[in-house]
Design a protein around this motif. Structure first.
Motif, PDB file in Angstrom:
ATOM      1  N   THR A   1      -9.882  -0.970  -9.322  1.00 15.72           N
ATOM      2  CA  THR A   1      -9.547  -2.304  -9.838  1.00 15.72           C
ATOM      3  C   THR A   1      -9.361  -3.228  -8.625  1.00 15.72           C
ATOM      4  N   PRO A   2      -9.366  -4.552  -8.842  1.00 13.01           N
ATOM      5  CA  PRO A   2      -9.167  -5.467  -7.699  1.00 13.01           C
ATOM      6  C   PRO A   2      -7.870  -5.171  -6.937  1.00 13.01           C
ATOM      7  N   SER A   3      -6.795  -4.845  -7.633  1.00 12.85           N
ATOM      8  CA  SER A   3      -5.535  -4.556  -6.935  1.00 12.85           C
ATOM      9  C   SER A   3      -5.638  -3.263  -6.128  1.00 12.85           C
ATOM     10  N   GLU A   4      -6.270  -2.256  -6.712  1.00 16.00           N
ATOM     11  CA  GLU A   4      -6.446  -0.984  -5.989  1.00 16.00           C
ATOM     12  C   GLU A   4      -7.330  -1.191  -4.765  1.00 16.00           C
ATOM     13  N   TRP A   5      -8.343  -2.035  -4.933  1.00 16.21           N
ATOM     14  CA  TRP A   5      -9.243  -2.332  -3.801  1.00 16.21           C
ATOM     15  C   TRP A   5      -8.449  -2.985  -2.662  1.00 16.21           C
ATOM     16  N   ASP A   6      -7.651  -3.995  -2.995  1.00 17.62           N
ATOM     17  CA  ASP A   6      -6.869  -4.696  -1.965  1.00 17.62           C
ATOM     18  C   ASP A   6      -5.899  -3.745  -1.264  1.00 17.62           C
ATOM     19  N   LEU A   7      -5.298  -2.886  -2.062  1.00 15.28           N
ATOM     20  CA  LEU A   7      -4.357  -1.904  -1.533  1.00 15.28           C
ATOM     21  C   LEU A   7      -5.069  -0.999  -0.511  1.00 15.28           C
ATOM     22  N   LEU A   8      -6.251  -0.558  -0.899  1.00 16.37           N
ATOM     23  CA  LEU A   8      -7.018   0.330  -0.027  1.00 16.37           C
ATOM     24  C   LEU A   8      -7.499  -0.408   1.220  1.00 16.37           C
ATOM     25  N   MET A   9      -7.857  -1.686   1.076  1.00 16.81           N
ATOM     26  CA  MET A   9      -8.288  -2.475   2.239  1.00 16.81           C
ATOM     27  C   MET A   9      -7.138  -2.601   3.239  1.00 16.81           C
TER      28      MET A   9
ATOM     29  N   ASN B   1      -2.631   5.480  -9.552  1.00 15.41           N
ATOM     30  CA  ASN B   1      -3.954   5.324 -10.174  1.00 15.41           C
ATOM     31  C   ASN B   1      -5.083   5.501  -9.160  1.00 15.41           C
ATOM     32  N   LEU B   2      -4.857   4.946  -7.977  1.00 12.98           N
ATOM     33  CA  LEU B   2      -5.872   5.057  -6.929  1.00 12.98           C
ATOM     34  C   LEU B   2      -6.044   6.514  -6.506  1.00 12.98           C
ATOM     35  N   ARG B   3      -4.946   7.228  -6.419  1.00 12.09           N
ATOM     36  CA  ARG B   3      -5.024   8.656  -6.054  1.00 12.09           C
ATOM     37  C   ARG B   3      -5.849   9.437  -7.059  1.00 12.09           C
ATOM     38  N   ARG B   4      -5.718   9.092  -8.331  1.00 12.13           N
ATOM     39  CA  ARG B   4      -6.504   9.785  -9.359  1.00 12.13           C
ATOM     40  C   ARG B   4      -7.989   9.599  -9.106  1.00 12.13           C
ATOM     41  N   LYS B   5      -8.338   8.445  -8.500  1.00 13.65           N
ATOM     42  CA  LYS B   5      -9.753   8.157  -8.274  1.00 13.65           C
ATOM     43  C   LYS B   5     -10.272   8.722  -6.959  1.00 13.65           C
ATOM     44  N   ILE B   6      -9.420   8.789  -5.947  1.00 14.85           N
ATOM     45  CA  ILE B   6      -9.956   9.155  -4.622  1.00 14.85           C
ATOM     46  C   ILE B   6      -9.455  10.478  -4.054  1.00 14.85           C
ATOM     47  N   GLU B   7      -8.422  11.054  -4.650  1.00  9.13           N
ATOM     48  CA  GLU B   7      -7.904  12.308  -4.095  1.00  9.13           C
ATOM     49  C   GLU B   7      -8.574  13.494  -4.791  1.00  9.13           C
TER      50      GLU B   7
ATOM     51  N   GLU C   1       3.787 -10.601 -11.057  1.00  9.82           N
ATOM     52  CA  GLU C   1       5.065  -9.894 -11.012  1.00  9.82           C
ATOM     53  C   GLU C   1       5.079  -9.053  -9.747  1.00  9.82           C
ATOM     54  N   GLY C   2       5.744  -9.581  -8.718  1.00 10.82           N
ATOM     55  CA  GLY C   2       5.669  -8.940  -7.403  1.00 10.82           C
ATOM     56  C   GLY C   2       6.645  -7.801  -7.236  1.00 10.82           C
ATOM     57  N   TYR C   3       6.867  -7.011  -8.282  1.00 10.62           N
ATOM     58  CA  TYR C   3       7.784  -5.881  -8.151  1.00 10.62           C
ATOM     59  C   TYR C   3       7.171  -4.811  -7.274  1.00 10.62           C
ATOM     60  N   GLU C   4       7.977  -4.306  -6.392  1.00 10.50           N
ATOM     61  CA  GLU C   4       7.464  -3.292  -5.484  1.00 10.50           C
ATOM     62  C   GLU C   4       7.095  -2.011  -6.225  1.00 10.50           C
ATOM     63  N   ARG C   5       7.727  -1.826  -7.400  1.00 11.49           N
ATOM     64  CA  ARG C   5       7.447  -0.645  -8.202  1.00 11.49           C
ATOM     65  C   ARG C   5       5.977  -0.586  -8.604  1.00 11.49           C
ATOM     66  N   ILE C   6       5.373  -1.792  -8.758  1.00 10.79           N
ATOM     67  CA  ILE C   6       3.979  -1.845  -9.205  1.00 10.79           C
ATOM     68  C   ILE C   6       3.067  -1.152  -8.186  1.00 10.79           C
ATOM     69  N   ILE C   7       3.480  -1.160  -6.925  1.00 15.88           N
ATOM     70  CA  ILE C   7       2.684  -0.511  -5.875  1.00 15.88           C
ATOM     71  C   ILE C   7       2.575   0.986  -6.153  1.00 15.88           C
ATOM     72  N   ASP C   8       3.705   1.581  -6.578  1.00 16.44           N
ATOM     73  CA  ASP C   8       3.693   3.018  -6.869  1.00 16.44           C
ATOM     74  C   ASP C   8       2.677   3.334  -7.976  1.00 16.44           C
ATOM     75  N   THR C   9       2.622   2.457  -8.976  1.00 18.42           N
ATOM     76  CA  THR C   9       1.679   2.656 -10.075  1.00 18.42           C
ATOM     77  C   THR C   9       0.239   2.557  -9.574  1.00 18.42           C
ATOM     78  N   HIS C  10      -0.016   1.534  -8.751  1.00 12.62           N
ATOM     79  CA  HIS C  10      -1.381   1.376  -8.226  1.00 12.62           C
ATOM     80  C   HIS C  10      -1.776   2.569  -7.351  1.00 12.62           C
ATOM     81  N   VAL C  11      -0.841   3.012  -6.533  1.00 12.60           N
ATOM     82  CA  VAL C  11      -1.141   4.156  -5.656  1.00 12.60           C
ATOM     83  C   VAL C  11      -1.449   5.381  -6.509  1.00 12.60           C
TER      84      VAL C  11
END
Ligand code: CA
Length: 235
Positions: free
Chosen positions: A154-162, A199-205, A187-197
Motif C-alpha cells: 500500500t502507499p503507506s507500506e511503500w513509504d515506510l519501506l522507503m 502487514n508489510l512483514r506478511r508481504k516481504i518476510e 491519524e498520526g498515532y504511532e500505533r498505526i506504524i506497528d500495524t503497517h509493519v
C-alpha cells in the motif's frame, strides 16, 4: 532524450573546460564546485552521470560518492590528481564506475563519459537491491520484489519501506516513521506504524512470525537488517 552530466569540480578552469567539451558533444551539463551541493543536486535533479573530483574544498570526493550511493545508482566517474593506486581502489570500492587521473585530455573524458553512459543504458536507474537480492526496489516503476516474488505494498507500506531502506541498519522511531507516511494518513498515532509493519512483514518476510528483514528494536523502533547490495548485484 539528452543525457545530463553533473560536473563536480572546484577548479573553475577545469569545470568550464569540461562543460564546454561535454556540451559540444551534445550532453546537458550541470556544474558545481561544492560536494554538499553535488549530493543535493543528485537528489533533486537525478543526473545520468556524475564526474566527481576527489579533492573538493568542503567534503572529500570519497565522502560525496558514499553519500550519493546511499540514495542513487547514478554512474560516477572520479577525477583526481592523485596517482596512488590505493585511491583508485578506494574510489572503485565506493561505487565509482571509472577513474580518470589528472592531467587528462578533455576529449578522453568525453569518450569515457560516453562509454559509461552506454554501459548504463544511457538512462538513469533507480533500482536498488538489499541482502543479496532478497529485496529489490525500483522507485521509477514503483515495484517491489521480495525473495523473488513481486509484492504490492500500500502507499503507506511503500513509504515506510522507503524510509527504512534509505538508511539500512539505522533505527527509526515510530514517531519518525509517522512523519514519513503522514501524506496519506491523518491519524498520526504511532500505533498505526506497528500495524503497517505487521502487514508489510506478511508481504516481504519468508516467515512473518520470525522477521528477518524488518527488525523490532524494543523501546526504540524498527530497522532494516539487510544491507544494500553493490550496484552490479541489482542487475
Ligand atoms: Ca579539486
Amino acid at each position: 532524450v539528452v543525457a545530463c552530466v553533473l560536473v563536480v569540480e572546484d577548479e573553475h578552469k577545469i569545470r568550464q573546460l569540461l562543460r564546454s567539451y561535454l556540451q559540444h558533444d551534445g550532453l546537458a551539463v550541470m556544474t558545481t564546485g561544492s560536494g554538499a551541493e553535488a549530493i543535493q543536486t543528485v537528489q533533486d535533479c537525478a543526473p545520468d552521470l556524475v564526474l566527481l573530483d576527489l579533492r573538493l574544498p568542503d567534503i572529500s570526493g570519497e565522502d560525496v560518492a558514499r553519500e550519493i550511493r546511499r540514495t542513487s545508482d547514478v554512474p560516477i566517474i572520479m577525477l583526481t590528481a592523485k596517482t596512488d593506486v590505493d585511491d583508485r581502489i578506494t574510489g572503485l570500492r565506493l561505487g565509482a564506475d571509472d577513474y580518470i587521473t589528472k592531467p587528462f585530455s578533455p576529449r578522453e573524458v568525453v569518450l569515457r563519459v560516453r562509454a559509461v553512459l552506454r554501459r548504463s543504458g544511457g538512462a538513469r536507474t533507480t533500482r536498488r537491491s538489499y541482502g543479496d537480492g532478497r529485496l529489490v526496489i525500483d522507485e521509477t516503476t514503483r515495484t517491489l520484489t521480495a525473495w523473488g516474488r513481486p509484492v504490492d505494498p500500500t502507499p503507506s507500506e511503500w513509504d515506510l519501506l522507503m524510509a527504512l531502506t534509505g538508511s539500512p541498519g539505522r533505527v527509526f522511531s515510530r514517531a519518525e516513521l509517522v512523519q514519513r507516511i503522514r501524506g496519506h494518513e491523518f491519524e498520526g498515532y504511532e500505533r498505526i506504524i506497528d500495524t503497517h509493519v505487521k502487514n508489510l512483514r506478511r508481504k516481504i518476510e519468508p516467515d512473518p512470525a520470525r522477521p528477518e528483514v524488518i527488525e523490532t528494536v524494543h523501546g526504540a523502533g524498527y530497522r532494516l537488517t539487510l544491507s544494500r547490495d553493490p550496484r552490479t548485484a541489482a542487475g
